[in-house]
Design an enzyme around this catalytic site. Sequence first.
Site: not given
Length: 476
Positions: A446, A450
């Site tokens: 992350h 995304d």
Amino acid sequence: VCIHRVRSCSSIRFIKSKYVCVFDKSALKFSHQQRLFRTSAVSCGQIVQFKLSDIGEGITEVTVKEWYIKEGDSVSQFDSICEVQSDKASVTITSRYDGVIRKLHYSIDDIAFVGKPLVDIEIDASKGVASEEDVVETPPMSHEEHTHQEIKGHKTLATPAVRRLAMENNIKLSEVVGTGKDNRILKEDILNYLAKQTGAILPPSPKAEIVPPQRKTEAVPAAPKDKARKVPVPVSRPIAFSGKDRTEPVTGFQKAMVKTMSAALKIPHFGYSDEVDLTQLVQLREELKPLAEIRGVKLSFMPFFIKAASLGLLQYPILNASLDENCQNVTYKASHNIGVAMDTEQGLIVPNVKNVQVCSVFDIAVELNRLQSLGSAGQLGTSDLTGGTFTLSNIGTIGGTYAKAVILPPEVAIGALGKIQVLPRFNGKGEVFKAQIMNVSWSADHRIIDGATMARFSNLWKSYLENPASMLLDLK
């Protein structure tokens, strides 16, 4: 001149002068380049300590898994001595000398260290030895012998099969130019070198013969299928209760998993799941499977999954990247080296198929067959287990539906594939039909990926598999 005994190093020494009958100064010239006396003396064998060489990838210790020789056995150059296993791969160690094994420094399952003696070999002193650091008892060596040993001791990369081919044709590996990775000498390099020496014309490398599809009138033998659901059968093993706790060291691939998963804890994971309708792909595979079997290749669903992932990575290269330790730079990998998690007796291993972006589905199937065979035998090399850029884990082969996969650093994404289930679904007309459904669970880093990017990649990958004919538009 009658001389009882002569020992020659850099000069000639007369041991007992009383044996000299006639001596003429003009008949002798003391020189390093020319010897006027030839002697035949009985020489004792030299004990050479054959040390474990550096096998790369920063490996400093290995576990001895099997000895192919024992004390007192005679060995030749390139003969297999033992098999060792690091936390990355299994490696077969071959001999650099002709001689007799005098001592094994390790037992089975012992930890051997790089640069330390592995075995002691007694060799014939008249045949010369390798570098001085390997020799326990080193006699004086002439300039010519020293130069020869430096050439002989030159580090070359080649498999035992290639070394044996060179030995059978009396070819020095130091004289062959390797065209493989890191100047590794391949079989083709030996054959090309041999052709230049003999003037022979080598035939082209054999390729897989393409067999056209058989006519419908011809019956294609199909493997018998068991439609009944397979029920796992427990393996009966004798269970011994000792009543005592047992402590074992973490070694081999288990040790590699400890390192990798500890590093993975630093990555903030996020998950994304979806289901894929593989009804059309199941039908396509059933049609292509007999053709692949004729070519001697087992065609599973995994080659389609891998190729679809590669086509998706072309559109979303951020998933085929790596992030440096300081999180300052992202490296986009040019090659799609897609790893496949495998469950073996040695533990979890993840070999990878190299350069999937330029491979066909059949090419991927051939490579997977090779990796699975080597993995089952515990003979995967370091090159097969390193260099991965993206990973797929097929938990469905055991029976799972969902999984939370853990990223393998320095990669940034991984997918876990569940089992294929026959489930009811609705078509566009609202009619219920029987569908082949598989669930997929993605995990991504992350810090640089995304959720929207992961979802778009998953949708593209899914579309290729649900409509496998659409892959033809992007195949190269």
